[in-house]
Structure formats: structure tokens, C-alpha cells
Design a protein around this motif. Structure first.
Motif, short mmCIF file in Angstrom:
data_model
loop_
_atom_site.label_atom_id
_atom_site.label_comp_id
_atom_site.label_asym_id
_atom_site.label_seq_id
_atom_site.Cartn_x
_atom_site.Cartn_y
_atom_site.Cartn_z
N PRO A 172 0.80 -1.23 0.00
CA PRO A 172 0.00 0.00 0.00
C PRO A 172 0.83 1.27 0.00
O PRO A 172 0.27 2.37 0.02
CB PRO A 172 -0.82 -0.12 1.29
N ASP A 178 -0.42 -0.26 -4.27
CA ASP A 178 -1.86 -0.45 -4.07
C ASP A 178 -2.33 0.54 -3.00
O ASP A 178 -2.71 0.16 -1.89
CB ASP A 178 -2.13 -1.90 -3.64
N VAL A 179 -2.28 1.82 -3.35
CA VAL A 179 -2.64 2.87 -2.40
C VAL A 179 -4.10 2.71 -1.98
O VAL A 179 -4.99 2.58 -2.83
CB VAL A 179 -2.39 4.27 -3.00
N GLY A 180 -4.34 2.71 -0.68
CA GLY A 180 -5.69 2.51 -0.18
C GLY A 180 -6.09 1.06 -0.06
O GLY A 180 -7.23 0.75 0.29
N ASP A 181 -5.15 0.15 -0.37
CA ASP A 181 -5.41 -1.30 -0.24
C ASP A 181 -6.61 -1.76 -1.07
O ASP A 181 -7.31 -2.70 -0.69
CB ASP A 181 -5.63 -1.69 1.23
N VAL A 182 -6.85 -1.12 -2.20
CA VAL A 182 -8.01 -1.47 -3.03
C VAL A 182 -7.93 -2.91 -3.52
O VAL A 182 -8.90 -3.67 -3.43
CB VAL A 182 -8.13 -0.50 -4.23
N ARG A 186 -7.82 -5.60 -0.65
CA ARG A 186 -9.15 -5.84 -0.10
C ARG A 186 -9.90 -6.88 -0.94
O ARG A 186 -10.63 -7.72 -0.41
CB ARG A 186 -9.93 -4.52 -0.05
N THR A 241 -6.94 -3.60 10.12
CA THR A 241 -6.58 -2.32 10.72
C THR A 241 -5.61 -2.53 11.87
O THR A 241 -5.86 -3.36 12.75
CB THR A 241 -7.84 -1.59 11.24
N ASN A 291 2.03 5.49 3.43
CA ASN A 291 0.88 5.06 2.62
C ASN A 291 0.01 6.20 2.11
O ASN A 291 -0.91 5.97 1.32
CB ASN A 291 0.03 4.07 3.42
N ASP A 304 -2.22 8.01 3.74
CA ASP A 304 -3.51 8.20 4.40
C ASP A 304 -3.35 7.86 5.87
O ASP A 304 -2.33 7.34 6.29
CB ASP A 304 -4.62 7.37 3.74
N SER A 320 -5.42 5.82 7.60
CA SER A 320 -6.32 4.70 7.90
C SER A 320 -5.67 3.64 8.79
O SER A 320 -6.36 2.88 9.44
CB SER A 320 -6.77 4.03 6.60
N LYS A 364 -4.32 0.96 7.83
CA LYS A 364 -4.68 -0.36 7.32
C LYS A 364 -3.48 -0.97 6.59
O LYS A 364 -2.71 -0.27 5.94
CB LYS A 364 -5.88 -0.28 6.38
#
Length: 222
Positions: A120, A142-146, A149, A156, A176, A178, A180, A182
């Protein structure tokens, strides 16, 4: 006098040694705090929600270190694919795994396989990471873990652990892009040319990874 060559040290052995060396420097109270905060994640057995053998891998397109979009469908058109999801360049266990994969990549390539490493972290971070370690396979962001996921890998980081990470200089929001907190569970998937998972290794315990020799053994059967 004949010279003997020592067998290569397994990735598992390297990971165990790194863990032991690291824990020898961590105060007991910090170790206990980490274990207590991580226990609910371990007990949840999140691995059961990840893609398993026989599943069809979802298609995706992610940027590589040069900003070029790499799509799974295009890579599969050339043959089998090995996907390695890792937490980030800040993770020493990920570093060991990717170094081992780099050492084994010529053999994977000889079997017609392509290796894609996915994390991420931001593209600039991935570029620096890949260049510093002389990685010859694609390193994708994979920014944001799209994508992670879609493979059932995202969790988290518990709030109790975050200050400890920051104390160690691990600033996930900076890595990352963000806040989040995650991450993906470390995971390796071996896909045949149709995109079907023929081998899968998913572990919440980030000190464990799939042996490159096991990846190669699966590729030999395809």
C-alpha cells in the motif's frame, strides 16, 4: 581435499533469526503490549476470508515504480503469475522475503512466471525501495489497499500498537498517504495462466512467509 558447499539458509530460518534478534532489543513490557493488542486479530483468524486455492483472482491494474499501469490480465497472457503482498519497505521481514524472491526470480522466470510485489505504500516510496534493493521484478503500489481488499487481506492496525510503531519510526500515514492505518496480511498467491489460484499462503503472523522453493515447486506443476 574436496570443498563442500553449505546448503542455502531457508527463508523461514532467516525470518526466525531476525525475529529473535529484534525481540532481544525490545523491553518486555512493550512485547507484552504488542501481544495483547494483536491477540484479537490472531483469534479472529482473518486468513479464512482470503482467497484460497481454486479461486479466480480478481483482475486489477496498479502503477509500477515508473507510474506505468500494470494489469493482471495482461501479465497472465504471458503465463503464470506470482503475487506477493507485503506490508511495506519499512518491514524487515518483508525485506527478507523480497530479497529471497529476487534470488529465486531467475528460476521463476525460466518456468515462464512473472512476479508482482504489491504494497500500500506510495509510488515514490516503492520506487526508492525497489531501486535500493535492486529488484528486477515489478513493484506495484496499491494505495488505499483497493486490490488487497479484493483478495481478503486488509486489516486495521490496533490503536494500541500505533504509538509503538511511531516510536520505532514507522509512520504509516507518511508511507501510505492516508491515516487509515490499514495493512495487508502478508500473502503469496501462485496463479496459473487462467488466473486460478494454484497456491496460497496467507498469514496474520507477519514473521512467516512462503518459501520461494515452494513457489517454484507449484510452478513446476503448471
Amino acid at each position: 581435499m574436496n570443498e563442500t558447499t553449505s546448503p542455502p539458509v531457508s527463508l523461514a530460518a532467516q525470518l526466525r533469526q531476525t525475529k529473535a534478534d529484534f525481540l532481544s532489543t525490545v523491553p518486555v513490557d512493550i512485547q507484552e503490549a504488542l501481544a495483547a493488542a494483536s491477540a484479537p486479530l490472531v483469534q479472529a483468524h482473518l486468513e479464512q476470508y482470503a482467497l484460497g486455492v481454486g479461486a479466480l483472482a480478481p483482475d486489477f491494474c496498479l502503477p509500477n515504480v515508473d507510474g506505468k499501469s500494470v494489469c493482471l490480465r495482461d501479465v497472465l497472457a504471458k503465463g503464470p503469475v506470482v503475487l506477493s503482498f507485503y506490508r511495506g519497505g519499512w518491514c524487515p521481514y518483508c525485506n527478507l522475503e523480497l530479497r529471497a524472491l529476487q534470488q529465486s526470480y531467475p528460476e521463476m522466470s525460466a518456468l515462464g512466471a512473472t512476479l508482482l510485489a504489491i504494497s500500500p505504500q506510495l509510488p515514490d516510496r516503492s520506487r526508492a525501495f525497489a531501486e535500493e534493493r535492486l529488484l528486477s521484478f515489478e513493484v506495484l503500489s496499491d494505495v488505499g489497499d483497493v486490490v488487497a481488499r479484493k483478495f481478503g487481506l486488509v486489516y486495521t492496525v490496533p490503536e494500541a500498537i500505533r504509538p509503538i510503531y511511531q516510536q520505532w519510526g514507522i509512520d504509516l500515514p507518511a508511507w501510505n498517504g492516508d491515516d487509515s492505518w490499514k495493512l495487508p496480511m502478508p500473502a503469496t498467491f501462485v496463479l496459473d495462466s487462467a488466473g486460478t489460484v494454484q497456491g496460497a499462503f496467507v498469514q496474520m503472523d507477519y514473521t512467516q512467509r512462503m518459501e520461494p522453493a515452494d513457489i517454484i515447486a507449484i510452478l513446476r506443476t503448471l
